[in-house]
Write a protein that holds these residues in place. Structure first.
Motif, mmCIF file in Angstrom:
data_model
loop_
_atom_site.group_PDB
_atom_site.id
_atom_site.type_symbol
_atom_site.label_atom_id
_atom_site.label_comp_id
_atom_site.label_asym_id
_atom_site.label_seq_id
_atom_site.Cartn_x
_atom_site.Cartn_y
_atom_site.Cartn_z
ATOM 1 N N ASP A 55 -1.337 6.356 19.970
ATOM 2 C CA ASP A 55 -1.965 4.993 19.844
ATOM 3 C C ASP A 55 -0.477 4.148 19.133
ATOM 4 O O ASP A 55 -0.129 2.995 19.547
ATOM 5 N N GLU A 56 0.381 4.870 18.579
ATOM 6 C CA GLU A 56 1.566 4.057 18.060
ATOM 7 C C GLU A 56 2.806 5.161 18.024
ATOM 8 O O GLU A 56 2.416 6.482 17.814
ATOM 9 N N VAL A 57 3.953 4.921 18.689
ATOM 10 C CA VAL A 57 5.151 5.867 18.709
ATOM 11 C C VAL A 57 6.215 5.191 18.000
ATOM 12 O O VAL A 57 6.472 3.935 18.254
ATOM 13 N N LEU A 58 6.901 5.857 16.938
ATOM 14 C CA LEU A 58 8.278 5.462 16.578
ATOM 15 C C LEU A 58 9.170 6.090 17.004
ATOM 16 O O LEU A 58 9.299 7.359 16.919
ATOM 17 N N ALA A 59 10.009 5.543 17.728
ATOM 18 C CA ALA A 59 11.340 6.584 18.128
ATOM 19 C C ALA A 59 12.577 6.107 17.604
ATOM 20 O O ALA A 59 12.701 4.806 17.204
ATOM 21 N N CYS A 60 13.522 6.682 17.501
ATOM 22 C CA CYS A 60 14.767 6.351 16.827
ATOM 23 C C CYS A 60 16.006 7.020 17.296
ATOM 24 O O CYS A 60 15.723 8.473 17.998
ATOM 25 N N ASP A 61 17.153 6.655 17.368
ATOM 26 C CA ASP A 61 18.346 7.341 17.663
ATOM 27 C C ASP A 61 19.477 6.763 16.708
ATOM 28 O O ASP A 61 19.305 5.602 16.235
ATOM 29 N N ARG A 62 20.346 7.638 16.693
ATOM 30 C CA ARG A 62 21.709 6.819 15.694
ATOM 31 C C ARG A 62 22.580 6.232 16.497
ATOM 32 O O ARG A 62 23.062 5.314 16.057
ATOM 33 N N VAL A 63 22.361 6.106 17.819
ATOM 34 C CA VAL A 63 23.392 5.642 18.782
ATOM 35 C C VAL A 63 22.959 4.276 19.208
ATOM 36 O O VAL A 63 21.682 4.140 19.729
ATOM 37 N N ALA A 64 23.471 3.091 18.885
ATOM 38 C CA ALA A 64 22.892 1.876 19.338
ATOM 39 C C ALA A 64 22.646 1.613 20.645
ATOM 40 O O ALA A 64 21.790 1.109 21.262
ATOM 41 N N SER A 65 23.376 2.074 21.609
ATOM 42 C CA SER A 65 23.321 2.085 23.126
ATOM 43 C C SER A 65 21.982 2.816 23.606
ATOM 44 O O SER A 65 21.232 2.168 24.418
ATOM 45 N N ALA A 66 21.852 3.906 22.750
ATOM 46 C CA ALA A 66 20.686 4.738 23.277
ATOM 47 C C ALA A 66 19.294 4.039 22.638
ATOM 48 O O ALA A 66 18.429 3.924 23.659
ATOM 49 N N VAL A 67 19.432 3.156 21.419
ATOM 50 C CA VAL A 67 18.274 2.552 20.934
ATOM 51 C C VAL A 67 17.914 1.244 22.063
ATOM 52 O O VAL A 67 16.681 1.301 22.440
ATOM 53 N N ALA A 68 19.130 0.717 22.459
ATOM 54 C CA ALA A 68 18.847 -0.389 23.286
ATOM 55 C C ALA A 68 18.336 -0.096 24.903
ATOM 56 O O ALA A 68 17.148 -0.709 25.453
ATOM 57 N N THR A 69 18.718 1.142 25.316
ATOM 58 C CA THR A 69 18.197 1.694 26.514
ATOM 59 C C THR A 69 16.631 2.060 26.483
ATOM 60 O O THR A 69 15.879 1.640 27.204
ATOM 61 N N THR A 70 16.488 2.717 25.249
ATOM 62 C CA THR A 70 15.131 3.079 25.105
ATOM 63 C C THR A 70 13.986 1.788 24.934
ATOM 64 O O THR A 70 12.859 1.709 25.294
ATOM 65 N N ARG A 71 14.586 0.843 24.250
ATOM 66 C CA ARG A 71 13.817 -0.195 24.131
ATOM 67 C C ARG A 71 13.582 -1.137 25.286
ATOM 68 O O ARG A 71 12.425 -1.474 25.852
ATOM 69 N N GLN A 72 14.603 -0.980 26.305
ATOM 70 C CA GLN A 72 14.585 -1.519 27.606
ATOM 71 C C GLN A 72 13.427 -0.734 28.332
ATOM 72 O O GLN A 72 12.647 -1.220 29.013
ATOM 73 N N ARG A 73 13.516 0.717 28.612
ATOM 74 C CA ARG A 73 12.698 1.347 29.256
ATOM 75 C C ARG A 73 11.166 1.662 28.577
ATOM 76 O O ARG A 73 10.282 1.844 29.420
ATOM 77 N N THR A 74 10.897 1.030 27.500
ATOM 78 C CA THR A 74 9.713 1.190 26.768
ATOM 79 C C THR A 74 8.988 -0.158 26.586
ATOM 80 O O THR A 74 8.200 -0.272 25.858
ATOM 81 N N ALA A 75 9.748 -1.369 27.091
ATOM 82 C CA ALA A 75 9.339 -2.571 26.835
ATOM 83 C C ALA A 75 8.146 -3.017 27.082
ATOM 84 O O ALA A 75 7.097 -3.691 26.396
#
Length: 195
Positions: A55-75
């Protein structure tokens, strides 16, 4: 690593990685989870799969570019939130019925590894599931192998081993947080009254 490209390990392209993610999701004992936490999400390939079961997924990474890519891929997945966090010092509030630690634990020296695992166990709801998946070949920057990580997690109090999938390349385990009465959480067959 991320400075050289959006997906430095080619996680979206390699059959090995896609298969490992599919096995990880197939190993989940429940058909659906309320709230999942995926630290070290990298570029979001496993995150996208988890989003179909949670129902809800909280994903994280310490690398800003990885966070940006994940946000884009899960938009397109409204149930996914992606944050930049550095473990084990930063940890989200609340509890989870699923925590997935994939390809991350072998980067931590023993004291930080113990703190991270303690935080995961504490944040896991009774009956919730902790999934660990780790490469099992020596790598210079890895402090542990997949088997060593599996042995360490299996020794944690309050968790019961529900699944143990071992291949030459990786080790995948599913642990359940013991219930309030101290008993092990039921497996899929027991939940459906088959045993």
């Amino acid at each position: 690593m991320y400075g050289g490209g959006e997906d430095p390990w080619h996680l979206a392209e390699r059959w090995y990685e896609r298969r490992k993610y599919d096995i990880t999701v197939a190993a989940l004992p429940l058909p659906r989870y309320r709230r999942a936490f995926e630290p070290a999400c990298s570029v979001g390939e496993l995150t996208r799969r988890l989003a179909t079961r949670c129902d809800e997924v909280l994903a994280c990474d310490r690398v800003a570019s990885a966070v940006a890519t994940t946000r884009q891929r899960t938009a397109a997945a409204e149930n996914v939130t992606v944050r930049q966090l550095t473990l084990p010092d930063e940890w989200p509030d609340g509890s989870f019925d699923l925590i997935v630690l994939s390809e991350v634990l072998y980067y931590f020296a023993a004291p930080d590894l113990d703190r991270l695992l303690d935080r995961a166990r504490t944040a896991l709801e009774p009956g919730g599931h902790l999934v660990t998946v780790h490469w099992n070949h020596p790598v210079p920057e890895h402090l542990w192998t997949g088997i060593e990580i599996a042995d360490r997690v299996t020794g944690l109090p309050g968790l019961s081993l529900l699944a143990d999938h071992r291949e030459a390349d990786f080790v995948l385990q599913v642990h359940g947080r013991d219930l309030a009465d101290g008993s092990s959480p039921p497996g899929p067959a027991e939940r459906e009254g088959l045993v």
